[in-house]
Design a protein around this motif. Structure first.
Motif, PDB file in Angstrom:
ATOM      1  N   ALA A 253       0.734  -1.295   0.080  1.00 49.68           N
ATOM      2  CA  ALA A 253       0.101  -0.036   0.290  1.00 49.68           C
ATOM      3  C   ALA A 253       0.664   1.168   0.003  1.00 49.68           C
ATOM      4  O   ALA A 253       0.507   2.420  -0.716  1.00 49.68           O
ATOM      5  CB  ALA A 253      -0.605  -0.153   1.462  1.00 49.68           C
ATOM      6  N   TYR A 254       2.185   1.644   0.710  1.00 48.92           N
ATOM      7  CA  TYR A 254       2.731   2.561   1.277  1.00 48.92           C
ATOM      8  C   TYR A 254       3.206   2.532  -0.675  1.00 48.92           C
ATOM      9  O   TYR A 254       3.842   3.799  -0.797  1.00 48.92           O
ATOM     10  CB  TYR A 254       3.887   2.347   2.276  1.00 48.92           C
ATOM     11  CG  TYR A 254       3.166   1.998   2.992  1.00 48.92           C
ATOM     12  CD1 TYR A 254       2.644   3.743   3.694  1.00 48.92           C
ATOM     13  CD2 TYR A 254       3.336   1.709   4.198  1.00 48.92           C
ATOM     14  CE1 TYR A 254       2.194   3.804   4.345  1.00 48.92           C
ATOM     15  CE2 TYR A 254       2.592   1.897   5.366  1.00 48.92           C
ATOM     16  CZ  TYR A 254       2.258   3.352   5.894  1.00 48.92           C
ATOM     17  OH  TYR A 254       1.733   3.400   7.110  1.00 48.92           O
ATOM     18  N   VAL A 255       3.843   1.540  -0.773  1.00 48.64           N
ATOM     19  CA  VAL A 255       5.121   1.769  -2.325  1.00 48.64           C
ATOM     20  C   VAL A 255       3.774   2.161  -3.828  1.00 48.64           C
ATOM     21  O   VAL A 255       4.532   3.144  -4.359  1.00 48.64           O
ATOM     22  CB  VAL A 255       5.695  -0.210  -2.043  1.00 48.64           C
ATOM     23  CG1 VAL A 255       6.131   0.243  -4.748  1.00 48.64           C
ATOM     24  CG2 VAL A 255       6.097  -0.427  -1.477  1.00 48.64           C
ATOM     25  N   ARG A 256       2.986   1.568  -3.961  1.00 53.42           N
ATOM     26  CA  ARG A 256       1.515   1.488  -4.434  1.00 53.42           C
ATOM     27  C   ARG A 256       1.452   2.891  -3.896  1.00 53.42           C
ATOM     28  O   ARG A 256       1.635   4.674  -5.106  1.00 53.42           O
ATOM     29  CB  ARG A 256       0.684   1.248  -4.561  1.00 53.42           C
ATOM     30  CG  ARG A 256      -0.541   1.235  -5.753  1.00 53.42           C
ATOM     31  CD  ARG A 256      -1.342   0.208  -5.366  1.00 53.42           C
ATOM     32  NE  ARG A 256      -1.954  -1.046  -5.298  1.00 53.42           N
ATOM     33  CZ  ARG A 256      -2.167  -1.665  -6.674  1.00 53.42           C
ATOM     34  NH1 ARG A 256      -1.881  -0.970  -7.320  1.00 53.42           N
ATOM     35  NH2 ARG A 256      -1.453  -2.821  -6.733  1.00 53.42           N
ATOM     36  N   GLY A 257       1.442   3.712  -2.736  1.00 53.21           N
ATOM     37  CA  GLY A 257       1.205   5.499  -2.416  1.00 53.21           C
ATOM     38  C   GLY A 257       2.331   6.536  -3.111  1.00 53.21           C
ATOM     39  O   GLY A 257       1.599   7.199  -3.720  1.00 53.21           O
ATOM     40  N   VAL A 258       3.350   5.808  -2.787  1.00 61.08           N
ATOM     41  CA  VAL A 258       4.228   6.648  -3.165  1.00 61.08           C
ATOM     42  C   VAL A 258       4.612   7.013  -5.080  1.00 61.08           C
ATOM     43  O   VAL A 258       4.467   7.677  -5.408  1.00 61.08           O
ATOM     44  CB  VAL A 258       5.613   6.478  -2.819  1.00 61.08           C
ATOM     45  CG1 VAL A 258       7.173   6.867  -3.338  1.00 61.08           C
ATOM     46  CG2 VAL A 258       6.024   6.273  -1.603  1.00 61.08           C
TER      47      VAL A 258
ATOM     48  N   LYS B 187      -0.975  -6.918   3.543  1.00 58.96           N
ATOM     49  CA  LYS B 187      -0.878  -5.199   2.719  1.00 58.96           C
ATOM     50  C   LYS B 187      -0.975  -4.573   1.659  1.00 58.96           C
ATOM     51  O   LYS B 187      -0.400  -3.684   1.542  1.00 58.96           O
ATOM     52  CB  LYS B 187       1.096  -5.593   3.607  1.00 58.96           C
ATOM     53  CG  LYS B 187       0.800  -6.163   4.603  1.00 58.96           C
ATOM     54  CD  LYS B 187       0.681  -5.537   6.328  1.00 58.96           C
ATOM     55  CE  LYS B 187       1.044  -6.304   6.728  1.00 58.96           C
ATOM     56  NZ  LYS B 187       0.233  -5.733   8.094  1.00 58.96           N
ATOM     57  N   VAL B 188      -1.532  -5.186   1.059  1.00 56.09           N
ATOM     58  CA  VAL B 188      -2.068  -4.663   0.129  1.00 56.09           C
ATOM     59  C   VAL B 188      -2.903  -3.435   0.546  1.00 56.09           C
ATOM     60  O   VAL B 188      -2.449  -2.797  -0.667  1.00 56.09           O
ATOM     61  CB  VAL B 188      -2.999  -5.490  -0.912  1.00 56.09           C
ATOM     62  CG1 VAL B 188      -2.874  -4.640  -2.278  1.00 56.09           C
ATOM     63  CG2 VAL B 188      -2.315  -6.760  -1.539  1.00 56.09           C
ATOM     64  N   LEU B 189      -3.313  -3.649   1.509  1.00 58.20           N
ATOM     65  CA  LEU B 189      -4.541  -2.478   1.705  1.00 58.20           C
ATOM     66  C   LEU B 189      -3.734  -1.681   3.107  1.00 58.20           C
ATOM     67  O   LEU B 189      -3.421  -3.390   3.980  1.00 58.20           O
ATOM     68  CB  LEU B 189      -6.365  -2.810   1.415  1.00 58.20           C
ATOM     69  CG  LEU B 189      -6.699  -1.813   0.754  1.00 58.20           C
ATOM     70  CD1 LEU B 189      -7.891  -2.163   1.117  1.00 58.20           C
ATOM     71  CD2 LEU B 189      -6.497  -0.323   0.332  1.00 58.20           C
ATOM     72  N   ASN B 190      -3.075  -0.464   3.880  1.00 57.41           N
ATOM     73  CA  ASN B 190      -3.416  -0.350   4.886  1.00 57.41           C
ATOM     74  C   ASN B 190      -4.523   0.706   5.562  1.00 57.41           C
ATOM     75  O   ASN B 190      -5.022   1.550   4.961  1.00 57.41           O
ATOM     76  CB  ASN B 190      -2.119  -0.261   5.261  1.00 57.41           C
ATOM     77  CG  ASN B 190      -1.895   0.722   4.775  1.00 57.41           C
ATOM     78  OD1 ASN B 190      -1.861   1.862   4.136  1.00 57.41           O
ATOM     79  ND2 ASN B 190      -0.244   0.777   4.361  1.00 57.41           N
ATOM     80  N   SER B 191      -4.428   0.806   6.571  1.00 57.89           N
ATOM     81  CA  SER B 191      -5.713   1.680   7.111  1.00 57.89           C
ATOM     82  C   SER B 191      -4.568   3.034   6.838  1.00 57.89           C
ATOM     83  O   SER B 191      -5.962   3.772   6.466  1.00 57.89           O
ATOM     84  CB  SER B 191      -5.541   1.915   8.838  1.00 57.89           C
ATOM     85  OG  SER B 191      -4.657   2.106   9.281  1.00 57.89           O
ATOM     86  N   SER B 192      -3.947   3.217   6.551  1.00 56.68           N
ATOM     87  CA  SER B 192      -3.495   4.282   5.999  1.00 56.68           C
ATOM     88  C   SER B 192      -3.769   4.798   4.954  1.00 56.68           C
ATOM     89  O   SER B 192      -4.440   6.235   4.260  1.00 56.68           O
ATOM     90  CB  SER B 192      -1.772   4.880   6.348  1.00 56.68           C
ATOM     91  OG  SER B 192      -1.551   5.152   4.794  1.00 56.68           O
TER      92      SER B 192
END
Lengths: 238, 238
Positions: free
Chosen positions: A88-93, A218-223
Motif C-alpha cells: 500500500a505504501y509503495v503503491r501510494g508513493v 498489506k495490499v491495503l493498510n489503514s493509512s
DNA sequence: GCAAAATATGCGGGTTTCCGCAGGACAAAG
DNA sequence: CTTTGTCCTGCGGAAACCCGCATATTTTGC
C-alpha cells in the motif's frame, strides 16, 4: 545545501539528523519537522529542495505531505524512510511521484551505511535509490502474478470504504455489471475462494473476504483507507 | 532483578536499555530481544519476571508474546510500551492479562520521566500504571456510549475476517437471525447509516462499511485481524 | 488493417443481506 | 405473580450481491 527532515519519532529524528550531517558535509542547514503538516510549511518557508520523509505519521502522513511538496516544487528530491514495505505504501508513493522527479525509498531496518549512501545518491547524484526489498514489492505488484491492476486497486479501495456496487458504478462512471466484473477479477487474484479442506463452501462473504485478504497481505493498510475516506468526503461535497 | 526488553527497533531498544539502567539501579541484568518470538524464548531461558514489551512488532506481536509469557509465569510484571493507543490494542491487552497480574501501559510519546516512573511503579511497587490517554480509551470502550460489547466485538471480528452470517452462526452456536441482530446493533453503534447530506441512500454496504468505520476509528486494526485469522485457521483444523 | 485479447455493458437467476414483525426464554424489579 | 427488559429465534420480503452467458467497444500486436 538545505535539508528538511520530517519524522515524528524524536529518536529517529535525531538519528537522521546525525546521519545527514555525517553523509553530507556540504549541507549547511538542517530543518526538522515532526509532522506532515508542519513539514509542508517548513518546506515552503525554508525553500528546501532536499527532504527526508517518514511515511506513517499520526497527523498527516508522509505521502500526503510529499504530494503537496512536489506540487509546489516538482524538482524537490525526497528520500522516503519507512518502517515497512507494505504494498500500500509503495503503491501510494509511486502514485504521486511526478514525471522525472528523483526520489529514494529506504527501510529503517537498513544499515547506517545504506542510509548514508542513499542520502548521497539521491541528494547529490540525483539518482533514484529504491531499497531492494521495496523493489521486490514493486515488481511483484506490476508483474501481475497476484498483482492488481490500477483499475482493480481502485475498485478494491472503494469496496473497502463500504460503498455499494451501484455507488461505485456511479463514482467511476461505469455500468453496474462492469463493477461486478472487476470485483470478480479481484476475487480471483486474491484467492478468496473458500478453504481447500472440507465441504466449507459459502463460508466467505467474498466482498468482505477480499478486503480482509488485502489487509492481511498489506495490499491495503489503514493509512491508505484514511486517505481514501478523506477523498471520498471531499469529492462528495464538490 | 533481571529485566527483559522486547522491542524490534534498535534505536528504541537502546533507549529503553538506557532508561532501565537509569531508573532501576537494583537491576543487575538486562536482556534484549528483537521480536516477540525470541522474547518468549529469552523469558523462558533467563527466568525474568520483569518485561518491557513493545506492541506491534513485525514477526510476532507483543500481545501474543505477552500471553505466552503470562501463561508460563502469571506473576511476571509486564510494562507495555507502544506507539499508539488504538482501542484494538487496549482491548487486546486487557483480554489477556491474567487475574491479579501487574502490568503497565505507557505510550512512546511519554516523557523520559513518565517512563522511568512507570518502570519503578510496575517493577518495584507492583502497581499497575496505565497511561492517561489509554485509560480514556478503556473507559470509553466500556462505558458504552459508542463502546462495543464483547459479544458485538466478536461478531465484528468474524465479519471482518470475511465470514458469512451462516458461518458465524455456526461458529458461535447461534441462529442466523441472532447473528443478524447483533450485526444491526453494530450498525447502529458504528453509525453506519449513510451520509446526512443529499439523497445519498443505499450508498453503503453496511457490513463492509461497519468494518471500514471500525478500522478508521481504530476499534479494529490489522494486528487484531492477523491474530483472528490465525485463530480461525487453527480452530477450523481442530 | 485485421485478428486477438482485453474491457464494458445488458439480462436473468440463484443466493445472501438487511430488517420489520412476532413470538418464546429467562432474569431482575415491583 | 406480574411486569419489564433483554436476548434469542423463526418467517417473509425487498434489496443487494455473485456470476454465467451473450454482445458491443476498445486496445493491442503483428
Amino acid at each position: 545545501m538545505r535539508v528538511l527532515i520530517v519524522e515524528d519519532d524524536p529518536l529517529h529524528r535525531s538519528y537522521l539528523h546525525e546521519a545527514v550531517r555525517a553523509a553530507l558535509p556540504e549541507c549547511d542547514m538542517v530543518v526538522e519537522a515532526e509532522s506532515g503538516q508542519s513539514g509542508e510549511i517548513e518546506a515552503r518557508k525554508a525553500r528546501v529542495e532536499h527532504v527526508v520523509m517518514d511515511l506513517q505519521m499520526s497527523e498527516r502522513n508522509g505521502i500526503e505531505a510529499a504530494r503537496t511538496i512536489w506540487r509546489e516544487r516538482p524538482d524537490t528530491k525526497i528520500l522516503f524512510w519507512s518502517n515497512y514495505s507494505d504494498e500500500a505504501y509503495v503503491r501510494g508513493v509511486s502514485r504521486i511521484v511526478p514525471e522525472g522527479a528523483t526520489y529514494g525509498y529506504v527501510l529503517k531496518s537498513a544499515s547506517d551505511e545504506r542510509l548514508k549512501l542513499a542520502l548521497r545518491s539521491v541528494f547529490v547524484e540525483s539518482q533514484c535509490v529504491i531499497d531492494r526489498e521495496v523493489r521486490g514489492i514493486q515488481q511483484k505488484s506490476l508483474g501481475n502474478a497476484h498483482g492488481l491492476t490500477d483499475a482493480e486497486y481502485e475498485i478494491l479501495v472503494d469496496v473497502a470504504l463500504g460503498l455499494t456496487d451501484k455507488a461505485i458504478a456511479q463514482r467511476k462512471r461505469l455500468s453496474l455489471r462492469s463493477v461486478q466484473n472487476r470485483l470478480q477479477q479481484l476475487y480471483e487474484k486474491l484467492e478468496v475462494y473458500d478453504l481447500p479442506d472440507d465441504g466449507m463452501e459459502g463460508w466467505y462473504n467474498l466482498r468482505m473476504r477480499a478486503v480482509a485478504v488485502a489487509l492481511l497481505r498489506k495490499v491495503l493498510n489503514s493509512s491508505a483507507l484514511e486517505r481514501a475516506e478523506r477523498e471520498l468526503h471531499d469529492r462528495s461535497g464538490s
